[in-house]
Write a protein that holds these residues in place. Sequence first.
Motif, PDB file in Angstrom:
ATOM      1  N   TYR A  66       0.842  -1.193   0.000  1.00  0.00           N
ATOM      2  CA  TYR A  66       0.000   0.000   0.000  1.00  0.00           C
ATOM      3  C   TYR A  66       0.879   1.244   0.000  1.00  0.00           C
ATOM      4  O   TYR A  66       2.036   1.193   0.428  1.00  0.00           O
ATOM      5  CB  TYR A  66      -0.893   0.035   1.247  1.00  0.00           C
ATOM      6  N   CYS A 124     -11.303   7.692  -4.158  1.00  0.00           N
ATOM      7  CA  CYS A 124     -12.514   7.007  -3.742  1.00  0.00           C
ATOM      8  C   CYS A 124     -12.323   5.516  -3.976  1.00  0.00           C
ATOM      9  O   CYS A 124     -11.946   5.093  -5.077  1.00  0.00           O
ATOM     10  CB  CYS A 124     -13.721   7.504  -4.533  1.00  0.00           C
ATOM     11  N   ASP A 125     -12.571   4.731  -2.955  1.00  0.00           N
ATOM     12  CA  ASP A 125     -12.531   3.278  -3.060  1.00  0.00           C
ATOM     13  C   ASP A 125     -13.959   2.802  -3.312  1.00  0.00           C
ATOM     14  O   ASP A 125     -14.799   2.836  -2.417  1.00  0.00           O
ATOM     15  CB  ASP A 125     -11.971   2.683  -1.768  1.00  0.00           C
ATOM     16  N   ASP A 155     -16.170  -0.062  -3.668  1.00  0.00           N
ATOM     17  CA  ASP A 155     -16.015  -1.447  -3.232  1.00  0.00           C
ATOM     18  C   ASP A 155     -17.307  -2.226  -3.424  1.00  0.00           C
ATOM     19  O   ASP A 155     -18.408  -1.655  -3.460  1.00  0.00           O
ATOM     20  CB  ASP A 155     -15.617  -1.467  -1.751  1.00  0.00           C
ATOM     21  N   SER A 175      -8.762  -2.491  -8.305  1.00  0.00           N
ATOM     22  CA  SER A 175      -8.031  -2.743  -7.056  1.00  0.00           C
ATOM     23  C   SER A 175      -7.916  -4.220  -6.710  1.00  0.00           C
ATOM     24  O   SER A 175      -7.297  -4.571  -5.712  1.00  0.00           O
ATOM     25  CB  SER A 175      -8.724  -2.013  -5.898  1.00  0.00           C
ATOM     26  N   TYR A 228     -10.540   1.856  -7.691  1.00  0.00           N
ATOM     27  CA  TYR A 228     -10.079   3.124  -7.146  1.00  0.00           C
ATOM     28  C   TYR A 228     -10.258   4.204  -8.220  1.00  0.00           C
ATOM     29  O   TYR A 228      -9.871   3.996  -9.377  1.00  0.00           O
ATOM     30  CB  TYR A 228      -8.591   3.085  -6.796  1.00  0.00           C
ATOM     31  N   TYR A 281     -19.611   3.449  -2.053  1.00  0.00           N
ATOM     32  CA  TYR A 281     -18.550   4.449  -2.176  1.00  0.00           C
ATOM     33  C   TYR A 281     -17.953   4.668  -0.783  1.00  0.00           C
ATOM     34  O   TYR A 281     -18.675   5.048   0.135  1.00  0.00           O
ATOM     35  CB  TYR A 281     -19.102   5.779  -2.671  1.00  0.00           C
ATOM     36  N   ASP A 282     -16.658   4.458  -0.636  1.00  0.00           N
ATOM     37  CA  ASP A 282     -16.004   4.743   0.642  1.00  0.00           C
ATOM     38  C   ASP A 282     -15.431   6.156   0.612  1.00  0.00           C
ATOM     39  O   ASP A 282     -14.448   6.424  -0.090  1.00  0.00           O
ATOM     40  CB  ASP A 282     -14.888   3.740   0.923  1.00  0.00           C
ATOM     41  N   ARG A 297      -4.261   7.952   4.818  1.00  0.00           N
ATOM     42  CA  ARG A 297      -5.114   6.984   4.138  1.00  0.00           C
ATOM     43  C   ARG A 297      -4.278   6.265   3.092  1.00  0.00           C
ATOM     44  O   ARG A 297      -3.483   6.885   2.377  1.00  0.00           O
ATOM     45  CB  ARG A 297      -6.282   7.714   3.464  1.00  0.00           C
ATOM     46  N   PHE A 303      -4.034   3.321  -0.161  1.00  0.00           N
ATOM     47  CA  PHE A 303      -4.633   2.478  -1.194  1.00  0.00           C
ATOM     48  C   PHE A 303      -3.582   1.455  -1.619  1.00  0.00           C
ATOM     49  O   PHE A 303      -2.375   1.732  -1.522  1.00  0.00           O
ATOM     50  CB  PHE A 303      -5.017   3.296  -2.430  1.00  0.00           C
ATOM     51  N   LYS A 304      -4.026   0.313  -2.084  1.00  0.00           N
ATOM     52  CA  LYS A 304      -3.079  -0.606  -2.707  1.00  0.00           C
ATOM     53  C   LYS A 304      -2.432   0.112  -3.886  1.00  0.00           C
ATOM     54  O   LYS A 304      -3.109   0.786  -4.647  1.00  0.00           O
ATOM     55  CB  LYS A 304      -3.795  -1.873  -3.193  1.00  0.00           C
ATOM     56  N   HIS A 346      -3.665  -8.342  -4.696  1.00  0.00           N
ATOM     57  CA  HIS A 346      -4.772  -8.337  -3.751  1.00  0.00           C
ATOM     58  C   HIS A 346      -4.479  -9.302  -2.601  1.00  0.00           C
ATOM     59  O   HIS A 346      -3.797 -10.309  -2.774  1.00  0.00           O
ATOM     60  CB  HIS A 346      -6.067  -8.739  -4.474  1.00  0.00           C
TER      61      HIS A 346
END
Length: 323
Positions: free
Chosen positions: A53, A92-93, A95, A136, A141, A192-193, A200, A202-203, A209
Amino acid sequence: ITKYAMPGEGAWRALNLDFRRWYRHTKEQPVKARLMNAQEDYDEAVCAGRTLYQTLNVFEPGLMSELRLKAEITADNPLGGVNDTIAYSLGCDIDKGHGCDIEEPEVKQAVEAAAQFLIDYLKENGIYRSVWPLFSGGGIYVMLHHGIGQRPEVKDRAGFFEALTDRYNRLLCHVSEEFFKVHPKYVGKVKYDALNNSKRVFKCILSIHKSKPYAVIPLNREKIEIDFSRAKLPLGEDVLAEARVWYATYDPDEGTALFKLVDSFIEPEDEESTRARQSARYSEIWRFSEKIDQKFFPPCIQHIINTPNYGGGKTRYTAVLST
């Protein structure tokens, strides 16, 4: 990976290994720690763990070599934060819904539609060439290039980036509401996260994964479509070629459009007083004066306590329980 982690002029992003390891520690006593970075820790990071990450924060050069006593680094006194941030990749993740699988056709379709909806919304508001999406491995993302969100002359970094991320989070909540009005059939299948905040992560691109056999790969912002076969390891040369130019450019003029857009999501009340109130709220832990027997807890809390959760949502479970 390194190009994204080290975007130039000494600026850098911190690495995080398997969503748990932030620091490189000294061997001598007392133990000191510094944040991991791609310049010195890349080989160890990609060999020691599965998933790599990187922070959405872009930090100032001096923080890279800063050592602090390990015992002094706490959640309330972290190493690296908004005061050390000189730019930020608003993200924005998008998911899959809880209990859903990205490989289910309808879930995949919902995630793709949600990402395209956000990208189209940004485009309508003058932000497009600075938008960089990724698959992701479990969702999508959507990231804005940090170049359009930086203001090098700003004096109050903490206030500036807290305001920027707070407003963008509210923007994402608005987009989520609008999306589900248009696509009610996707309720529960995607979310939406809105979690832009200090440190913060992100990968990072080309990372693997945590459980699925997919790498994080670029997507076409003009037509969002997940291709599982392209994301499977080993990656093809065409995918690696796309990765080399991902996040390579941005349009500086879109910064004006970004700030105009996020300024429309200022809370009605004064933001400075809001932050002061939030700071006071988190400065101490509130406890009820009487102990409540667990048998009186509501069913949802009983479920969290009694049902082990090793998959998606476990962090959210913990947050709900502690609250």
